[in-house]
Design a protein around this motif. Sequence first.
Motif, PDB file in Angstrom:
ATOM      1  N   MET A   8       0.824  -1.202   0.000  1.00 53.49           N
ATOM      2  CA  MET A   8       0.000   0.000   0.000  1.00 53.49           C
ATOM      3  C   MET A   8       0.865   1.261   0.000  1.00 53.49           C
ATOM      4  SD  MET A   8      -3.176  -0.163  -0.301  1.00 53.49           S
ATOM      5  CE  MET A   8      -4.556  -1.287  -0.216  1.00 53.49           C
ATOM      6  N   ASP A   9       0.320   2.339  -0.511  1.00 54.94           N
ATOM      7  CA  ASP A   9       1.077   3.573  -0.681  1.00 54.94           C
ATOM      8  C   ASP A   9       0.637   4.699   0.248  1.00 54.94           C
ATOM      9  OD1 ASP A   9       2.581   2.505  -2.780  1.00 54.94           O
ATOM     10  OD2 ASP A   9       0.957   2.902  -4.169  1.00 54.94           O
ATOM     11  N   LEU A 130      -4.251   5.115  -6.283  1.00 48.27           N
ATOM     12  CA  LEU A 130      -4.941   5.281  -5.013  1.00 48.27           C
ATOM     13  C   LEU A 130      -4.978   6.730  -4.549  1.00 48.27           C
ATOM     14  CD1 LEU A 130      -3.375   2.239  -3.111  1.00 48.27           C
ATOM     15  CD2 LEU A 130      -5.445   2.297  -4.511  1.00 48.27           C
ATOM     16  N   TYR A 131      -5.994   7.031  -3.737  1.00 47.09           N
ATOM     17  CA  TYR A 131      -6.083   8.340  -3.084  1.00 47.09           C
ATOM     18  C   TYR A 131      -6.663   8.129  -1.691  1.00 47.09           C
ATOM     19  CZ  TYR A 131     -11.161   8.280  -3.845  1.00 47.09           C
ATOM     20  OH  TYR A 131     -12.496   7.944  -3.825  1.00 47.09           O
ATOM     21  N   GLY A 132      -6.599   9.161  -0.878  1.00 45.73           N
ATOM     22  CA  GLY A 132      -7.151   9.081   0.472  1.00 45.73           C
ATOM     23  C   GLY A 132      -6.355   9.961   1.413  1.00 45.73           C
ATOM     24  N   PRO A 133      -6.657   9.911   2.719  1.00 48.61           N
ATOM     25  CA  PRO A 133      -5.905  10.703   3.687  1.00 48.61           C
ATOM     26  C   PRO A 133      -4.432  10.337   3.642  1.00 48.61           C
ATOM     27  CG  PRO A 133      -7.871   9.750   4.670  1.00 48.61           C
ATOM     28  CD  PRO A 133      -7.714   9.089   3.348  1.00 48.61           C
ATOM     29  N   PRO A 167      -9.311   6.109 -10.064  1.00 48.85           N
ATOM     30  CA  PRO A 167      -8.815   6.349  -8.700  1.00 48.85           C
ATOM     31  C   PRO A 167      -9.696   5.679  -7.651  1.00 48.85           C
ATOM     32  CG  PRO A 167      -9.747   8.354  -9.662  1.00 48.85           C
ATOM     33  CD  PRO A 167      -9.633   7.367 -10.765  1.00 48.85           C
ATOM     34  N   THR A 168      -9.039   4.994  -6.728  1.00 48.97           N
ATOM     35  CA  THR A 168      -9.734   4.186  -5.730  1.00 48.97           C
ATOM     36  C   THR A 168      -9.233   4.560  -4.343  1.00 48.97           C
ATOM     37  OG1 THR A 168     -10.034   2.384  -7.310  1.00 48.97           O
ATOM     38  CG2 THR A 168     -10.153   1.803  -4.983  1.00 48.97           C
TER      39      THR A 168
END
Length: 269
Positions: A8-9, A130-133, A167-168
């Motif tokens: 994971m990134d 990927l995207y997110g906090p 994008p997930t």
Amino acid sequence: MKVVVTGMDLFHPGLNETKDGSLQVHLEFWVQRSSAHSRIQGLTPLGSPIHESVTVCKNWISEMGKKSTLSSTKSSLTVTNYVFDGTSPPYTPSSSTNPLQLYGRSKRDGEVAVLGVDGAKVIVLRVPVLYGPAPQNSDSAINILLDVVQDQSGKTYKMDHYATRYPTNVLDIADFLVRLTGLKKPIPPILHYSSDEPFTKYEICLTFAKILGLPHKHIIPDAEPPSGEGATTRPRDCHLYTKETEDLAVDGGLGLSLFEEWWTSYLKK
């Protein structure tokens, strides 16, 4: 069952706030990622050729597979959809891989290494960008586009309007893996997890500009395929087919966030 995830990134400290059995899952998720990176960096001298670094990573992944045979822990190796060439989407888990660049090849080699270990308790989870906090926007190829939109200094940016991305949200992936541990039937060795919302990078910038109420004339769409000696070779459309994952009937389904809806809520915090 415990799950260890590598690859994971993004990091989200709020993941460890759960009070049920998923607490240990989330903690191991990030601890394993950290130890993996430490080991790779420790074994790869500065200035060594890129192919040597990839070999170290591949060997470490193979060792992960071997160790999983001696453990009750089910491991998940998270890899990119760039293992495909982007010429004939959507791609199923059984589709032939054909990565166009080193990044994709290194991930494909990792898949081959870990799945080649007899008795390995490992699932390969292919995901898109990927995207997110994240601690900083530069940690994600999606989050960083916020900085581009917010740069109203007069600088102009040429933005890719050629390749399609899906994008997930990294939190959705973590949540899905936790729910996957409750599945009472065999899990295929390769799973696909992806949003179905298509965007180019330019379209993502337009979405961010809309949410933030900012002008975007400084962002210039570039619909031409990458070219020239220094151009990065990127596949055009590596859409992952997720029906086989959906057919597992994991409680709660895929649980995918809507891109604009999630960002609208997140940016208001």
